[in-house]
Scaffold this active site. Sequence first.
Site, PDB file in Angstrom:
ATOM      1  N   ASP A   8     -43.441 -11.598  17.469  1.00 56.62           N
ATOM      2  CA  ASP A   8     -43.667 -10.271  16.897  1.00 56.62           C
ATOM      3  C   ASP A   8     -42.363  -9.491  16.951  1.00 56.62           C
ATOM      4  O   ASP A   8     -41.512  -9.742  17.826  1.00 56.62           O
ATOM      5  CB  ASP A   8     -44.764  -9.516  17.650  1.00 56.62           C
ATOM      6  N   GLU A  10     -40.399  -5.418  16.268  1.00 56.74           N
ATOM      7  CA  GLU A  10     -40.434  -3.986  15.971  1.00 56.74           C
ATOM      8  C   GLU A  10     -39.114  -3.647  15.295  1.00 56.74           C
ATOM      9  O   GLU A  10     -38.070  -4.258  15.595  1.00 56.74           O
ATOM     10  CB  GLU A  10     -40.630  -3.156  17.236  1.00 56.74           C
ATOM     11  N   ASP A  53     -41.407   7.691  11.256  1.00 53.93           N
ATOM     12  CA  ASP A  53     -42.682   6.979  11.082  1.00 53.93           C
ATOM     13  C   ASP A  53     -42.729   5.718  11.936  1.00 53.93           C
ATOM     14  O   ASP A  53     -43.787   5.359  12.470  1.00 53.93           O
ATOM     15  CB  ASP A  53     -42.886   6.608   9.614  1.00 53.93           C
ATOM     16  N   HIS A  58     -44.278   2.453  17.247  1.00 52.14           N
ATOM     17  CA  HIS A  58     -43.914   1.664  18.428  1.00 52.14           C
ATOM     18  C   HIS A  58     -43.354   2.481  19.594  1.00 52.14           C
ATOM     19  O   HIS A  58     -43.229   1.960  20.698  1.00 52.14           O
ATOM     20  CB  HIS A  58     -42.931   0.553  18.059  1.00 52.14           C
ATOM     21  N   HIS A 151     -47.479  -0.047  19.689  1.00 50.38           N
ATOM     22  CA  HIS A 151     -47.059  -1.417  19.419  1.00 50.38           C
ATOM     23  C   HIS A 151     -45.852  -1.778  20.296  1.00 50.38           C
ATOM     24  O   HIS A 151     -44.985  -0.953  20.548  1.00 50.38           O
ATOM     25  CB  HIS A 151     -46.663  -1.574  17.946  1.00 50.38           C
TER      26      HIS A 151
END
Length: 233
Positions: A8, A10, A53, A58, A151
Amino acid sequence: MARQIVLDTETTGIDPKKGHRLIEIGCIEIDDLLPTGRTFHHYFNPDRLIEPDAIRVHGITDEMVADKPRFSELSQAFIDFIGDAPLIAHNASFDRGFVNMELERLGLTATDPDRWIDTLEMARYKFPGMANSLDALCRRYNISLAERDKHGALLDARLLAGVYLELSGGKERGLDLTMHGAVSATGEAIIVMDYGPRPRALPSHIHPEEAEAHMAFCLKYLKDKNMWGYTAS
């Protein structure tokens, strides 16, 4: 099933073609659908501002990554960690776009799209017309979201590993992705998964009439073989 990497990321924004960059990557190694305990997890200085945003998603601010290494400093460690293993991601085209952009910026070979496994596509095939975000799938499979305020790449990779296991056939191996403190392959303090028994038994889908018919068959035809422990009355 061989070695796989659950991954994953960010980022500073949503589009690498507009100059957005990776700021965090989390990878979890699994082998035969079991966590090995090896991870790769780092934050990166993107050399640009993070969009508001993205921060709302995150929680990673410009100040938090100002003193972090650039991706270029750890690119070889990342390449060594993933090796040639299949890469599992949710909405894989997003993560692949950012990973390949960072690699190509350094003149390195991009990952082949064919090695990526998209759990979003798997979920849409299995649950057509339903919400298939990572949060929705965790709730559907009773995977705890208690630790997830915002996140985070490593936490989301851990959750995704549990979802991928369920999408691949369920917890036949009794896998419980519990996190413990440990040290990663690159020497950083990280979080490692362990596994244990399923917290509750799966419900039986056998109708009482079917169970009675099965017992009657065993008593009638198996007689003294008694393969399932039935005793004729």
